[in-house]
Motif scaffolding. Structure first.
Motif, PDB file in Angstrom:
ATOM      1  N   ILE A  36       0.719  -1.051  -0.002  1.00 46.47           N
ATOM      2  CA  ILE A  36       0.103   0.088   0.006  1.00 46.47           C
ATOM      3  C   ILE A  36       0.759   1.233   0.083  1.00 46.47           C
ATOM      4  CG2 ILE A  36      -1.724   1.294   1.193  1.00 46.47           C
ATOM      5  CD1 ILE A  36      -2.548  -1.542   2.491  1.00 46.47           C
ATOM      6  N   TYR A  37       0.469   2.129  -0.781  1.00 48.31           N
ATOM      7  CA  TYR A  37       1.305   3.403  -1.181  1.00 48.31           C
ATOM      8  C   TYR A  37       0.308   4.501  -0.945  1.00 48.31           C
ATOM      9  CZ  TYR A  37       5.133   0.709  -3.339  1.00 48.31           C
ATOM     10  OH  TYR A  37       6.037  -0.192  -3.593  1.00 48.31           O
ATOM     11  N   THR A  38       0.800   5.635  -0.446  1.00 48.97           N
ATOM     12  CA  THR A  38      -0.006   6.997  -0.634  1.00 48.97           C
ATOM     13  C   THR A  38       1.026   8.090  -1.021  1.00 48.97           C
ATOM     14  OG1 THR A  38       0.871   7.763   1.661  1.00 48.97           O
ATOM     15  CG2 THR A  38      -1.306   6.326   1.642  1.00 48.97           C
ATOM     16  N   ASN A  39       0.092   8.984  -1.587  1.00 52.80           N
ATOM     17  CA  ASN A  39       1.080  10.145  -2.163  1.00 52.80           C
ATOM     18  C   ASN A  39       0.431  11.495  -1.432  1.00 52.80           C
ATOM     19  OD1 ASN A  39      -1.345  10.869  -3.712  1.00 52.80           O
ATOM     20  ND2 ASN A  39      -0.365   9.996  -5.596  1.00 52.80           N
ATOM     21  N   SER A  40       1.110  12.417  -1.787  1.00 53.51           N
ATOM     22  CA  SER A  40       0.557  13.751  -1.474  1.00 53.51           C
ATOM     23  C   SER A  40      -0.676  14.305  -1.805  1.00 53.51           C
ATOM     24  CB  SER A  40       1.700  14.969  -1.589  1.00 53.51           C
ATOM     25  OG  SER A  40       1.913  14.875  -3.070  1.00 53.51           O
ATOM     26  N   GLU A  41      -1.331  13.639  -2.781  1.00 49.01           N
ATOM     27  CA  GLU A  41      -2.574  14.221  -3.492  1.00 49.01           C
ATOM     28  C   GLU A  41      -3.857  13.415  -2.776  1.00 49.01           C
ATOM     29  OE1 GLU A  41      -1.663  13.292  -7.291  1.00 49.01           O
ATOM     30  OE2 GLU A  41      -0.116  14.895  -7.192  1.00 49.01           O
ATOM     31  N   GLY A  42      -3.298  12.422  -1.634  1.00 45.73           N
ATOM     32  CA  GLY A  42      -4.552  11.728  -1.024  1.00 45.73           C
ATOM     33  C   GLY A  42      -4.954  10.426  -1.709  1.00 45.73           C
ATOM     34  N   GLU A  43      -4.136  10.194  -2.500  1.00 42.64           N
ATOM     35  CA  GLU A  43      -4.330   8.819  -3.278  1.00 42.64           C
ATOM     36  C   GLU A  43      -3.831   7.666  -2.484  1.00 42.64           C
ATOM     37  OE1 GLU A  43      -4.291  10.237  -8.059  1.00 42.64           O
ATOM     38  OE2 GLU A  43      -2.404   9.716  -7.101  1.00 42.64           O
ATOM     39  N   VAL A  44      -4.646   6.413  -2.488  1.00 44.18           N
ATOM     40  CA  VAL A  44      -4.066   5.330  -1.873  1.00 44.18           C
ATOM     41  C   VAL A  44      -3.811   4.350  -3.207  1.00 44.18           C
ATOM     42  CG1 VAL A  44      -4.668   3.305  -0.316  1.00 44.18           C
ATOM     43  CG2 VAL A  44      -5.256   5.805   0.079  1.00 44.18           C
TER      44      VAL A  44
END
Length: 180
Positions: A36-44
């Motif tokens: 599981i990854y997340t990014n600064s734009e709130g995407e999972v």
């Protein structure tokens, strides 16, 4: 990233169902690990986890050594893709998907050894017209992590006892490397 138009709700236990069509297309099976990854734009983002890919540099070294000793081309795969190769142009096999034949061999924890080059029809990589003379799964802690395969070449049309021993040793060595 590609939008699917599919929306799912999280249940009271924090679970989300990945639709069957996506699981089939992405070859995600029950029990497969997902990172599981997340990014600064709130995407999972869910990504299939591959222990063999995590140690791809070691896999490249193993493939090179096996090619030098066995004298035939070598492929090392995770459950879905080619991770390392030796004795063939890397671009020809890089990131290619494994065939259904190789998937079935891994799932059944079977072995393939070509007794003679005349009757060989075992293709390990999609889109490449090159057969294998030997293929063996990499089994880590009871689970299949990938496979090792020797390919046919001008010099190699059938598997030798030395190659059988080498492919066995390589599969066991890679399994131990994954287990840590």
């Amino acid at each position: 990233m590609k939008a699917t138009g599919i929306v799912r709700r999280i249940d009271d236990l924090g679970r989300v169902v990945i639709p069957k069509e996506i699981r089939r297309t992405m070859r995600i099976r029950e029990g497969d690990p997902l990172e599981i990854y997340t990014n600064s734009e709130g995407e999972v983002i869910f990504k299939k986890y591959s222990a063999v890919s995590e140690m791809s540099q070691n896999a490249v070294y193993v493939a090179d050594i096996m090619h030098k000793i066995a004298g035939c081309p070598v492929l090392i795969t995770d459950k879905d893709h080619i991770v390392a190769s030796a004795g063939v142009p890397r671009r020809e096999f890089a990131e290619r998907r494994v065939t259904g034949q190789l998937e079935e061999l891994m799932e059944s924890r079977g072995q393939f050894f070509c007794p003679d080059g005349k009757t060989n029809s075992f293709f390990p990589a999609e889109g490449v017209d090159r057969t294998a003379i030997a293929a063996l799964p990499i089994i880590t802690a009871g689970d299949v992590s990938g496979a090792v395969a020797f390919l046919t070449s001008e010099k190699c049309h059938e598997v030798t006892d030395l190659q059988k021993s080498l492919i066995n040793a390589a599969a066991q060595f890679l399994a131990r490397q994954i287990e840590g």
